[in-house]
Design an enzyme around this catalytic site. Structure first.
Site, PDB file in Angstrom:
ATOM      1  N   ASP A  68       8.201   3.405   5.230  1.00  0.00           N
ATOM      2  CA  ASP A  68       8.353   4.911   5.699  1.00  0.00           C
ATOM      3  C   ASP A  68       9.896   4.908   6.246  1.00  0.00           C
ATOM      4  OD1 ASP A  68       5.561   5.741   5.593  1.00  0.00           O
ATOM      5  OD2 ASP A  68       5.479   4.074   6.947  1.00  0.00           O
TER       6      ASP A  68
ATOM      7  N   THR B 229       1.023  -1.094  -0.003  1.00  0.00           N
ATOM      8  CA  THR B 229      -0.072   0.068   0.119  1.00  0.00           C
ATOM      9  C   THR B 229       0.849   1.294  -0.262  1.00  0.00           C
ATOM     10  OG1 THR B 229      -1.868  -1.084   1.174  1.00  0.00           O
ATOM     11  CG2 THR B 229      -1.663   1.273   1.331  1.00  0.00           C
ATOM     12  N   GLY B 230       0.474   2.217  -0.856  1.00  0.00           N
ATOM     13  CA  GLY B 230       1.236   3.571  -0.670  1.00  0.00           C
ATOM     14  C   GLY B 230       1.506   4.053  -2.137  1.00  0.00           C
ATOM     15  N   SER B 231       2.101   5.114  -2.169  1.00  0.00           N
ATOM     16  CA  SER B 231       2.416   6.194  -3.350  1.00  0.00           C
ATOM     17  C   SER B 231       3.512   5.135  -4.200  1.00  0.00           C
ATOM     18  CB  SER B 231       2.585   7.299  -3.173  1.00  0.00           C
ATOM     19  OG  SER B 231       3.650   7.592  -2.383  1.00  0.00           O
ATOM     20  N   THR B 232       4.316   4.595  -3.643  1.00  0.00           N
ATOM     21  CA  THR B 232       5.253   3.679  -4.334  1.00  0.00           C
ATOM     22  C   THR B 232       4.599   2.502  -4.914  1.00  0.00           C
ATOM     23  OG1 THR B 232       7.003   4.361  -2.587  1.00  0.00           O
ATOM     24  CG2 THR B 232       7.518   2.697  -4.264  1.00  0.00           C
TER      25      THR B 232
ATOM     26  N   GLY C  76       6.201  -0.800  -0.155  1.00  0.00           N
ATOM     27  CA  GLY C  76       7.149   0.262   0.244  1.00  0.00           C
ATOM     28  C   GLY C  76       7.285   0.390   1.630  1.00  0.00           C
TER      29      GLY C  76
ATOM     30  N   GLU D  92      -0.700  -5.407   6.023  1.00  0.00           N
ATOM     31  CA  GLU D  92       0.803  -5.562   5.436  1.00  0.00           C
ATOM     32  C   GLU D  92       1.712  -6.643   6.005  1.00  0.00           C
ATOM     33  OE1 GLU D  92       1.057  -0.862   3.990  1.00  0.00           O
ATOM     34  OE2 GLU D  92       2.036  -1.522   5.644  1.00  0.00           O
TER      35      GLU D  92
ATOM     36  N   LYS E 254      14.012   7.405   2.567  1.00  0.00           N
ATOM     37  CA  LYS E 254      13.458   6.359   3.488  1.00  0.00           C
ATOM     38  C   LYS E 254      14.714   5.900   4.432  1.00  0.00           C
ATOM     39  CE  LYS E 254       9.285   7.077   2.229  1.00  0.00           C
ATOM     40  NZ  LYS E 254       8.369   5.934   1.308  1.00  0.00           N
TER      41      LYS E 254
ATOM     42  N   GLY F 202       0.661   4.674   5.913  1.00  0.00           N
ATOM     43  CA  GLY F 202      -0.771   4.789   5.279  1.00  0.00           C
ATOM     44  C   GLY F 202      -1.725   4.046   6.230  1.00  0.00           C
TER      45      GLY F 202
END
Ligand code: 5RP
Length: 219
Positions: free
Chosen positions: A83, A29-32, A81, A102, A120, A96
């Site tokens: 953080d 999950t996430g923008s990457t 991804g 996850e 990161k 997220g």
């Protein structure tokens, strides 16, 4: 590649080498990960296990079959991804809010591929980014007091409910110098569902994008 989004896209492109037609892929999950999802239609996946409702919706919109983990068995590959990541490929995740789902999908997978941009990477986890902790709603204030006793500063993530109906305490100032120990200790607090330290089950492969390209690090 100084632009962060371009680095995320490069890391996602590099992750494609781990994907094969006919596999059931674990998707984070996430923008990457969103950069990766856009590229998935080039494969004929048997299906995907989603680590959040948001990811599930994106996969379905592309016509990819989303499979319940309970019927998927052990997955070959999970791609997500993070953080923060340290040199041991231990992570902080949950920015997220999808940390529990996850962690479940990652645990049920043979290989965890983590994609990050250069922002990161850290020496010690938890100094810049708080540890997200998913908590049963009724236990929120009890857990917050326990975290404060450990030296942490928990901040209730307002207006956010996880896919499992729980709340998140983003916790600053915890001593994450021994990530495996802290991960277990946090899980031992009654009312904690899961925490965002991925240390007992860290990434197997790190795809780290920077201005000079994508570097592959193995655990
Ligand atoms: C979501 C996560 C994400 O992997 C993490 O927040 C990184 O997100 P992004 O790719 O948008 O930087 O753990 O719960």
């Amino acid at each position: 590649m100084s632009d962060q989004h371009a680095q995320k896209q490069a890391a996602a492109q590099a992750a494609l080498q781990y994907i094969e037609d006919d596999m059931i892929l674990g998707v984070g999950t996430g923008s990457t990960v969103n950069c990766l999802i856009e590229l998935l239609p080039k494969f004929r996946l048997k299906g995907a296990v989603a680590s959040s409702q948001v990811t599930e919706d994106k996969l379905k919109a592309l016509g990819i079959d989303v499979v319940d983990l309970n019927f998927a068995g052990t997955l070959d590959v999970y791609i997500d991804g993070a953080d923060e990541v340290n040199a041991h490929l231990q992570l902080i995740k949950g920015g997220g809010g999808a940390l529990t789902r996850e962690k479940i999908v990652a645990a049920a997978s043979n290989k965890f591929i983590c994609m990050v941009d250069e922002s990161k990477t850290v020496e010690i986890l938890g100094r810049a980014f708080p540890v997200p902790i998913e908590v049963l709603p009724q236990a929120r204030s009890y857990v917050a007091r326990q975290l404060a006793q450990m030296g942490g500063e928990p901040v209730y993530r307002e207006d956010f409910v996880t896919d499992y109906g729980n709340v998140i305490l983003d916790t600053y100032d915890l001593d994450v110098s021994e990530p495996i120990k802290l991960e277990a200790k946090l899980n031992n607090i009654v009312g904690v569902v899961c925490n965002g330290i991925f240390a007992a089950n860290q990434a197997d492969v790190l795809l780290k994008a920077s201005s000079s390209g994508v570097e592959t690090l193995l655990r």
